[in-house]
Every structure is written in structure tokens, then in C-alpha cells.
Design a protein around this motif. Structure first.
Motif, PDB file in Angstrom:
ATOM      1  N   TYR A  57       1.059  -1.027   0.009  1.00  0.00           N
ATOM      2  CA  TYR A  57      -0.018  -0.001  -0.069  1.00  0.00           C
ATOM      3  C   TYR A  57       0.912   1.428  -0.164  1.00  0.00           C
ATOM      4  O   TYR A  57       0.973   1.790   1.004  1.00  0.00           O
ATOM      5  CB  TYR A  57      -0.862  -0.006   1.201  1.00  0.00           C
ATOM      6  N   GLY A  62      -4.814   4.796  -1.419  1.00  0.00           N
ATOM      7  CA  GLY A  62      -4.547   4.595  -2.903  1.00  0.00           C
ATOM      8  C   GLY A  62      -4.962   3.213  -3.017  1.00  0.00           C
ATOM      9  O   GLY A  62      -5.207   2.221  -2.266  1.00  0.00           O
ATOM     10  N   GLU A  63      -4.585   2.586  -4.378  1.00  0.00           N
ATOM     11  CA  GLU A  63      -4.703   1.379  -4.686  1.00  0.00           C
ATOM     12  C   GLU A  63      -3.601   0.431  -4.459  1.00  0.00           C
ATOM     13  O   GLU A  63      -2.553   0.978  -4.302  1.00  0.00           O
ATOM     14  CB  GLU A  63      -4.887   1.256  -6.400  1.00  0.00           C
ATOM     15  N   PRO A  64      -4.026  -0.734  -3.772  1.00  0.00           N
ATOM     16  CA  PRO A  64      -2.678  -1.731  -3.451  1.00  0.00           C
ATOM     17  C   PRO A  64      -2.141  -2.226  -4.492  1.00  0.00           C
ATOM     18  O   PRO A  64      -2.477  -2.066  -5.785  1.00  0.00           O
ATOM     19  CB  PRO A  64      -3.472  -2.911  -2.774  1.00  0.00           C
ATOM     20  N   VAL A  65      -0.791  -2.302  -4.732  1.00  0.00           N
ATOM     21  CA  VAL A  65      -0.204  -3.039  -5.483  1.00  0.00           C
ATOM     22  C   VAL A  65       0.350  -4.441  -5.485  1.00  0.00           C
ATOM     23  O   VAL A  65       0.872  -4.918  -4.208  1.00  0.00           O
ATOM     24  CB  VAL A  65       1.391  -2.031  -5.820  1.00  0.00           C
TER      25      VAL A  65
END
Length: 144
Positions: A57, A62-65
Motif C-alpha cells: 500500500y 490509494g490502490e494496493p500494488v
């Protein structure tokens, strides 16, 4: 109180090398002792990190990677774990000291960490009740 015994990875475990028959036998004997003593909650070996997935994160909100393994430094990775339910920190250490070298050739390392219990995390009665309800529900589903 619960403790997790984290078995650290080695170069061989990260390469997918399987333990010897002798080591598996020694680990089975150790597992039997844990079961007979009533302290074993769970214990498993893990596939190498090359089969793993890491989710990070990087940005708050934000969006998880998602990243596929393998991951760096074998000595920083986990090859397996045990979850023990014991009466004291000292008892957890005693059990950890009895474990055979998990890699069988002098590279074994175990990290012992106490598991948080819900009241250590919050005093919110509503959250504690919900946590207890979820545990009970989980136990009922296991038995069904």
C-alpha cells in the motif's frame, strides 16, 4: 497466551529443496509432543517466495500494488510457522528450544512473537463483543 514461532527461510528452502526424511521424522515427533501437550493451534510449512504474492500500500488511501515473488534476502523470509497456545512466555521459549533445526544443517532460525489478544488492541466494548462473536462463528463453521 498465544505465540507464533516463525521459521525463517534459508537458501535451500527458497530454492524449493525438500527436507530430508530424517528431518521430517524429527519434526513429526516434535509435532506429536506439541499435540499431546495441548499447545499446538496450527503449524505449516510454506512454499518458496517464488510462488508468493506481495501486496503493498504505497499511497495512503490509494490502490494496493500486487507483486509476484520471488522476494529478496532469504533470511528475511518465512519458510513456515507454528501457532502455540501456552501459559507463559517462558513456556513458549521452552517449546521453541525443543524444535529440531528446521533446515537440518545449521542454518535454522526461529523467531518467536506473541500474538495480540483483542483487549490489548482496544477497550471498545462493542468491538470486543464483535471480535468474540466472529471467533465463535468461526469455530461453529469449522465444526459444521
Amino acid at each position: 497466551m498465544r505465540f507464533m514461532m516463525i521459521v525463517k527461510a534459508s537458501k535451500d528452502s527458497e530454492a524449493g529443496k525438500m527436507p530430508s526424511t530424517e528431518l521430517i521424522g524429527a519434526m513429526m515427533k516434535y509435532n506429536e509432543e506439541l499435540v499431546k501437550a495441548g499447545v499446538l493451534v496450527a503449524g505449516e510449512g510454506l512454499h518458496p517466495s517464488s510462488n508468493g504474492i506481495r501486496i503493498s500500500y504505497p499511497v495512503p488511501g490509494g490502490e494496493p500494488v500486487v507483486k509476484d515473488g520471488p522476494f529478496a534476502e532469504a533470511k528475511e523470509l518465512i519458510a513456515g510457522f507454528y501457532l502455540l497456545d501456552v501459559k507463559s512466555r517462558e513456556e513458549a521459549i521452552e517449546w521453541a528450544m525443543r524444535m529440531p533445526d528446521p533446515h537440518g544443517f545449521g542454518e535454522g532460525q526461529i523467531e518467536l512473537r506473541q500474538v495480540f489478544e483483542a483487549p490489548e488492541l482496544t477497550q471498545d466494548e462493542e468491538l470486543l463483543a464483535k471480535e468474540a462473536e466472529l471467533r465463535e462463528q468461526s469455530e461453529r463453521l469449522k465444526k459444521a
